[in-house]
Design a protein around this motif. Structure first.
Motif, PDB file in Angstrom:
ATOM      1  N   ASP A 181      31.238  33.433  45.723  1.00  0.00           N
ATOM      2  CA  ASP A 181      31.602  34.226  47.085  1.00  0.00           C
ATOM      3  C   ASP A 181      30.299  34.210  48.251  1.00  0.00           C
ATOM      4  N   THR A 239      28.413  32.096  51.662  1.00  0.00           N
ATOM      5  CA  THR A 239      28.623  31.523  52.631  1.00  0.00           C
ATOM      6  C   THR A 239      27.693  30.435  53.153  1.00  0.00           C
ATOM      7  N   ARG A 284      34.628  22.714  51.755  1.00  0.00           N
ATOM      8  CA  ARG A 284      36.075  23.151  51.466  1.00  0.00           C
ATOM      9  C   ARG A 284      36.408  23.212  50.141  1.00  0.00           C
ATOM     10  N   THR A 310      32.687  30.253  51.912  1.00  0.00           N
ATOM     11  CA  THR A 310      33.182  30.182  53.249  1.00  0.00           C
ATOM     12  C   THR A 310      32.295  29.449  54.197  1.00  0.00           C
ATOM     13  N   VAL A 311      33.116  28.633  54.751  1.00  0.00           N
ATOM     14  CA  VAL A 311      32.421  27.384  55.360  1.00  0.00           C
ATOM     15  C   VAL A 311      32.374  27.607  57.022  1.00  0.00           C
ATOM     16  N   ILE A 312      31.191  28.019  57.640  1.00  0.00           N
ATOM     17  CA  ILE A 312      31.037  28.317  58.990  1.00  0.00           C
ATOM     18  C   ILE A 312      30.654  26.919  59.649  1.00  0.00           C
ATOM     19  N   GLU A 316      37.400  22.505  63.361  1.00  0.00           N
ATOM     20  CA  GLU A 316      38.387  23.473  62.851  1.00  0.00           C
ATOM     21  C   GLU A 316      39.316  22.571  62.104  1.00  0.00           C
ATOM     22  N   GLY A 335      38.576  21.648  58.494  1.00  0.00           N
ATOM     23  CA  GLY A 335      38.690  22.915  57.616  1.00  0.00           C
ATOM     24  C   GLY A 335      37.713  24.025  57.859  1.00  0.00           C
ATOM     25  N   ALA A 336      36.936  24.028  58.659  1.00  0.00           N
ATOM     26  CA  ALA A 336      35.732  25.199  59.008  1.00  0.00           C
ATOM     27  C   ALA A 336      36.586  26.487  58.738  1.00  0.00           C
ATOM     28  N   HIS A 337      36.064  27.510  58.306  1.00  0.00           N
ATOM     29  CA  HIS A 337      36.717  29.031  58.399  1.00  0.00           C
ATOM     30  C   HIS A 337      36.411  29.438  59.642  1.00  0.00           C
ATOM     31  N   GLY A 338      35.242  29.157  60.331  1.00  0.00           N
ATOM     32  CA  GLY A 338      34.762  29.531  61.568  1.00  0.00           C
ATOM     33  C   GLY A 338      34.127  28.586  62.186  1.00  0.00           C
ATOM     34  N   PHE A 363      32.046  37.577  59.542  1.00  0.00           N
ATOM     35  CA  PHE A 363      31.388  37.063  58.104  1.00  0.00           C
ATOM     36  C   PHE A 363      30.085  37.445  57.931  1.00  0.00           C
TER      37      PHE A 363
END
Length: 250
Positions: A49, A51, A70, A76-78, A91, A94-97, A114
């Motif tokens: 879980d 980041t 990813r 979670t990948v920022i 993006e 595959g970045a989440h943000g 996040f």
């Protein structure tokens, strides 16, 4: 920037051209060691879980780091990127943000919904970014950098969080002939397999043509701007006739 010689690559995935394959080894080794050996992430096992924040994510190492991260279940990948083109690139990978590393990163991350990053992969300009990263890092988190500081950083900023700072330098194993040198061969085999089954793509963003003086100047000029996306490739040598008069034997 890499050179390509087809006969030096016998095991690249058939889905890649020589230049696309050559764009991967150095960056992929750095990203793999940073994520899975220094920061302790894993593709296998139970979902996490946590980041991860990748600072300077649109470059060569960042481009493969996003993809590898990813593959970690639950992570979670920022990514950070400062221009529309580099933002779109992150993006796509595959970045989440995506946040701007020239603005308040912590505020942007919170605005996106996040939580503070548990892990940070620092890929450029550590003197500028480290103080802010130390402040936003979650307690007991870890920062991994692949580039040196120009000035000694204040490691005390991490003390109250019981946080860690680690380095990644992919030449450590060959430079010091470590007992696990062969591990890099296994890593490259894993990368090739992941590319072959479509889970990774090449980070080649621009093929500047054959190696010659003009193309080398162009490549270095782009790199010096610090705004390149992905990996630049020069493919093959361009041979030109010598202009030096031939000396006939007497």
């Amino acid at each position: 920037m890499v050179d390509v010689a087809r006969d030096e690559f016998s095991d690249w995935p058939t889905s890649l051209s020589a230049s696309s394959a050559a764009a991967l080894p150095l960056t992929a080794l750095t990203a793999w060691e940073a994520l899975f050996e220094r920061l302790g992430l894993s593709i296998e096992g139970e979902p996490t879980d946590r980041t991860l924040l990748i600072v300077g994510a649109a470059g060569g190492v960042g481009s493969i780091s996003i993809q590898l991260a990813r593959l970690v279940p639950g992570l979670t990948v920022i990514a950070t990127a400062s221009r529309p083109q580099s933002r779109a690139w992150c993006e796509r990978l595959g970045a989440h943000g995506v946040v701007d590393h020239f603005a308040d990163m912590a505020d942007q991350i919170a605005t996106l919904g996040f939580r503070a990053p548990d892990l940070i992969l620092l890929l450029n300009d550590p003197d500028r970014h480290y103080p802010a990263l130390a402040e936003m890092l979650a307690p007991q988190g870890t920062i991994c950098s692949i580039v040196p500081f120009d000035r000694p950083p204040d490691m005390n900023l991490l003390m109250r969080k019981s946080a860690g700072f680690v380095w990644e330098f992919m030449f450590t194993r060959p430079m010091f002939h470590t007992p696990d040198m062969e591990a890099q061969g296994r890593i490259l085999n894993r990368i090739a397999s992941l590319v072959g089954n479509g889970r990774l793509i090449s980070t080649e963003a621009a093929n500047l043509g054959p190696i010659n003086a003009a193309n080398l100047r162009d490549a270095h000029a782009r790199l010096e701007q610090g705004r390149t996306i992905g990996k630049l490739v020069l493919a093959g040598f361009e041979l030109t006739p010598s202009t030096t008069p031939r000396m006939e034997p007497t």
